[in-house]
Design an enzyme around this catalytic site. Structure first.
Site, PDB file in Angstrom:
ATOM      1  CE  LYS A 671      -2.609   3.422   1.436  1.00 63.40           C
ATOM      2  NZ  LYS A 671      -2.065   4.781   1.527  1.00 63.40           N
ATOM      3  CD  GLU A 752      12.684   3.694  11.550  1.00 59.64           C
ATOM      4  OE1 GLU A 752      12.877   4.566  12.410  1.00 59.64           O
ATOM      5  OE2 GLU A 752      13.284   2.617  11.511  1.00 59.64           O
ATOM      6  CB  CYS A 786      11.930  10.073  10.006  1.00 63.62           C
ATOM      7  SG  CYS A 786      12.899   8.762   9.230  1.00 63.62           S
ATOM      8  CD  GLU A 881       8.681  13.327  12.474  1.00 61.96           C
ATOM      9  OE1 GLU A 881       9.692  12.887  11.912  1.00 61.96           O
ATOM     10  OE2 GLU A 881       7.666  12.627  12.697  1.00 61.96           O
TER      11      GLU A 881
END
Length: 989
Positions: A671, A752, A786, A881
């Site tokens: 996906k 992750e 990230c 973040e």
């Protein structure tokens, strides 16, 4: 064409040696502290490393205590065995005590004195005394302004102003000097008294060969006034040669500027050529042809080169062909070859021989004589503070000798000094052989040729498997300093644009399906529609999982080696299509050329590395060796894997998760992220071409809240591999923990998630490197990694300087269309991301002080880089973040505090430090809570195998991607114990 006769070269060489007899360069004089340093450095490699590192860090040490601390850290460690004189009585004293302070003052004086041997002063005015002394010694000079990094346009303008100041000062103050016919007369007329060397990289902070023509145009704008001033004053401007990546650009710039009508008849221009480069003969030939066509002579300074160690190490790191000759005799041979080419064209080229090698000098003299070149037409250049006997000998023989004289601040001067010290202490140093090792004259004057049994190097010797167990090495990224790489990417972009309008289907088993429910894929740089993506629904999701479930037994029964071979083939296809696939990433998610190519290379690496790992893991392993008992362990796949990929590494991470799941015997439902479905489909096409059977890898584009959620909840999905935000990752972990009807095993989640990564800049950091690393880590790919740096924590003692330079560097970044290599900063991925980042910028304005907000284009989804300061460690901007080009600049009074601030978040993904303190580096090793720690380099750009990637705390669950342990996520270990004894008999094996 003339040739230098070997007997004449030997004769002239002996004449030079005779003229130098009994003399020694001051750099090797053991009566001086610097001479003792050189002597021990040539005898003890461990001392050499520590001393040169100390020389490098010394200018940043602002107090005697810091000096004493670093002497102790570099020279007083228990495991070292250095002479007491180089411990300065500091091995057992407190660094802030009186003894330490006195010792620090002594070493500071010695260091400054050593620097002054090689650097004439801070400014041209300050250097005039040294220059006049040179002139009175019947030597000419060229002045070089030291500087290793220009990180902003403000700094570039400062360099431009300083070059103007140098020219003005030299022209004014040398006018009254006495005439020196030896130095000022040649057969063609007068030789300029004023000679200035210019580094083109100092004139434009955004210079980059990837943006070749724009870089040339920008530098020419700043060089033209200097050339005009030199032309009017009768001075000479010489373009220095720097790292290899700027070599072609510098040559093209030189020719382009001098081809302009204004400078067509200007003969006061020169350029350096480095003979340690394999390209040197070709470049010299090209320059000679161009100069002949132009008609007005130019000067070429032929040197060996000053960046040999850097070029060799950099090439090995990148798995590129080494651009420099790797054996000394090859460089010496190339030097003589280039000398002959230049002197053959002496009507158009004025040759300056930059060498301390008597063999090279004697060869040039003899060859010049055979070409009927007048003695006063040949010039020899040598470095200030080195080879004094050689300079005097050549001057007495009637040759013009010019000293290359650096000036500048202490900090950039140290980088220059380290190169000079490396050069003089190298095992290949001609001066060392001549004056320190006492090598025989016959050996020193021998013709450069391969020793018996030795072959010429290819430059490929260092490109070998990194891992002796698997044979893996990283796929080399494109070198955009090469014209071919730039042309290939430009051509790929044109090809890809012709494919706009693509329709991305769903792939389930053998079937390729389209649906009326579609979303548009959009170029974030321009808003152009690239294509349409069919969207799966829950029914198609269930069908894909069912197809994968039915295909899994046969795929699991396929031998591991056969599965691995398909991955190797996929890697080959990716490599073949690299430029087009990278171009798709440029258009679909706004990656610039380098970022897109790096993404592609990482995908290749995942395929190759996991294939090699599977070939090892696919074998049954025997445990122990006890008679009558067979114990073995082997791995089997978990079943069906759902791979939910991110848009920021649309090829690399998606490929890594997908092929890891598949090579271990699982079947996969992929996906992709909605924003990057085209490049995801391109990956599926590659995998199908590589030979994955139908049903093994199924492709299910769709909305995350529909398709992603159903995959996570589906009872027949056994393992979920996800890369994305912390919020979504935690939702997946929570949902996967629920056991649903029909589910036969707990779901394995490889997750992750995000990061709030910090870089610490220590008091003794190399600020040039730190600035480049922070800018690259924070703003590359618009901060949409990230691993990106979102906090930089700077020591009090260098905070103000770092702050000012960071602000100017950020203001200098160009923002624009990712497909244009002129722009370092492209768009963020979509309007939703842009709105979220802009909301955080508004929060930042409330929580701290806005330092810089770079303007951005209005068309497309752009957010210019932003820097804040005065952000509290617990502020939202320091804790959450953002996934955009927003950087919080923070201050710390000491390293321990900086480390505490860096660790004060929920995340533990990447972190970096810039420090030259062994003690603080050790503290970071032990106490920086990150999965990937980077020391004196940027905190992004992890490579498969060399820097396995992944974090802990709220940054992820699982072992590192690209590590030997990663495939274990997708397999279940089984152990079998068999009693092999029958009636007292057992096999012996």
């Amino acid at each position: 064409m003339a040739r230098a006769k070997e007997k004449d070269v030997l004769r002239v060489g002996r004449q030079i040696f005779d003229a130098m007899k009994g003399q020694k360069p001051s750099v090797f004089d053991k009566d001086w502290w610097s001479g003792k340093v050189m002597d021990l450095s040539m005898k003890d490699d461990a001392f050499k490393v520590e001393m040169f590192r100390f020389v490098d860090v010394f200018p940043t040490l602002k107090t005697p205590v810091q000096v004493a601390e670093h002497i102790q850290e570099y020279f007083c460690r228990p495991e070292q065995d250095f002479p007491a004189m180089f411990q300065f009585g500091l091995s057992r004293v407190a660094p802030d005590g009186m003894i330490a302070r006195k010792a620090a003052e002594l070493i500071a004086g010695q260091m400054t004195g050593m620097a002054q041997k090689f650097i004439a002063g801070t400014t041209a005015a300050e250097a005039m005394g040294a220059l006049r002394k040179i002139w009175d010694s019947d030597l000419a000079f060229t002045l070089d302004l030291l500087g290793e990094a220009t990180v902003s346009e403000a700094e570039a303008q400062t360099y431009v102003a300083r070059y103007n100041e140098i020219l003005d000062t030299l022209v004014a103050q040398t006018a009254s000097w006495p005439a020196k016919p030896l130095l000022e007369q040649a057969s063609w007329g007068s030789v300029p008294r004023v000679n200035v060397s210019v580094k083109v990289s100092s004139l434009y902070s955004q210079i980059d060969p990837i943006d070749f023509q724009s870089s040339i145009d920008a530098v020419k704008e700043r060089l033209r006034p200097l050339f005009r001033k030199a032309k009017a004053a009768g001075a000479l401007i010489n373009l220095d040669m720097e790292q290899y990546e700027l070599k072609d650009l510098t040559i093209a710039l030189f020719k382009s500027l001098l081809d302009e009508p204004e400078f067509a008849n200007f003969d006061g221009a020169g350029i350096a050529i480095q003979a340690y480069l394999r390209d040197a003969p070709h470049d010299v030939e090209d320059l000679c042809k161009w100069a002949k066509k132009r008609g007005t002579p130019v000067t070429v300074r032929l040197i060996k080169g000053a960046y040999w160690d850097f070029e060799s190490i950099h090439a090995e790191q990148e798995s590129w062909r080494n651009p420099v000759w790797t054996q000394k005799w090859e460089t010496d041979r190339c030097y003589e070859q280039c000398t002959e080419i230049l002197l053959d064209h002496h009507k158009y080229i004025r040759t300056a021989i930059g060498s301390h090698n008597v063999r090279s000098i004697a060869h040039a003299i003899v060859y010049a004589q055979s070409c009927k070149v007048s003695t006063n037409d040949l010039e020899f250049q040598m470095l200030f503070g080195m080879a004094e006997p050689m300079k005097a000998a050549l001057a007495r023989m009637g040759f013009r000798v010019r000293e290359y004289v650096p000036i500048g601040e202490m900090i950039p001067g140290m980088a220059y000094l380290v190169r000079r010290l490396l050069e003089n202490t190298s095992n290949e140093s001609w001066l060392r052989h001549s004056f320190a090792d006492g090598m025989a004259i016959e050996a020193l004057l021998a013709q450069p040729q391969a020793p018996a049994g030795q072959k010429e190097s290819s430059g490929l010797e260092h490109i070998q498997p990194m891992d002796p167990l698997t044979g893996f090495r990283n796929h080399p990224m494109l070198n955009f300093a090469l014209l071919a790489s730039r042309q290939q990417m430009a051509a790929a972009q044109a090809r890809v644009q012709s494919q706009f309008g693509i329709r991305v289907p769903i792939v389930i088993g053998k079937d390729t399906l389209t649906t009326p429910d579609v979303i548009a894929s959009v170029d974030p740089s321009s808003g152009r529609q690239l294509g349409e993506v069919s969207l799966a629904d829950i029914a198609l999701t269930d069908r894909a999982v069912d197809t994968a479930r039915r295909a899994q037994p046969a795929w699991a029964a396929t031998p591991a080696a056969a599965r691995a071979d398909i991955l190797h083939k996929a890697a080959q296809i990716l490599a073949r299509q690299r430029h087009d696939l990278a171009a798709w990433m440029v258009f679909e998610v706004g990656k610039n050329w380098r970022e897109a190519d790096a993404d592609l290379c990482e995908a290749i690496d995942f395929c190759n590395y996991y294939a090699l790992q599977m070939k090892q893991l696919g074998h049954t392993k025997r445990l122990g060796n006890v008679a009558g008992e067979l114990n073995v362990m082997f791995q089997r796949p978990r079943g069906v894997a759902a791979v939910i990929g991110p848009w920021n590494f649309p090829l690399a991470i998606l490929a890594g998760m997908t092929v890891a799941a598949a090579v271990t015997g699982n079947t996969v439902v992929v996906k992709p992220a909605e924003q990057s479905s085209i490049i995801a489909y391109k990956l599926i096409e590659v995998l199908r071409e590589a030979g994955f059977p139908p049903g093994v890898i199924n492709f299910l584009p769709g909305v995350g809240e529909v398709v992603g959620k159903r995959l996570v909840d589906h009872p027949d999905v056994d393992v979920i591999a996800f890369t994305g935000s912390m919020e979504v990752g935690l939702q997946i972990l929570a949902a996967a923990g629920q056991v649903r009807p029909g589910q036969l095993q707990p779901k394995k989640v490889v997750c992750e998630m995000g990061g709030k990564n910090a870089i610490i800049v220590d008091a003794d950091a190399d600020l040039d490197e730190a600035l480049k690393g922070v800018i690259g880590s924070a703003f590359a790919f618009q901060g949409q990694k990230c691993s990106a740096c979102s906090r930089v924590i700077v020591h009090d003692s260098c905070y103000d300087e770092f702050r000012e330079r960071l602000m100017e560097a950020t203001r200098s970044l160009e923002v624009g269309d990712a497909s244009n290599p002129a722009f370092a900063i492209g768009p963020v991925v979509d309007a939703e991301s842009k709105a979220k980042i802009e909301a955080y910028i508004e929060i930042g304005k409330q929580e701290g002080k806005l330092l810089v907000q770079r303007e951005a284009p209005r068309v497309g989804t752009f957010v210019g880089p932003v820097v804040f300061e005065d952000i509290a460690p617990d502020a939202r901007l320091a804790q959450e973040e953002i996934f955009g080009p927003v950087l919080a600049l923070m201050r710390a009074p000491d390293f321990d505090t900086a480390l505490s601030i860096a660790n004060a978040t929920r995340f533990a993904l990447t972190g970096g430090i810039y420090s030259r303190s062994p003690l603080n580096i050790a503290k970071a090793y032990a106490g920086f809570d990150v999965g990937n720690l980077y020391v004196n380099r940027k905190c992004t750009g992890a490579l498969v195998f060399r820097q396995p990637f992944g974090g802990y705390k709220m940054s992820g669950v699982g072992t590192k991607a690209g590590s030997p342990d990663y495939l274990a996520h997708f397999m279940v270990p089984r152990a079998v114990s068999e009693n092999t004894m029958r009636r007292g008999f057992a096999p012996t094996e």
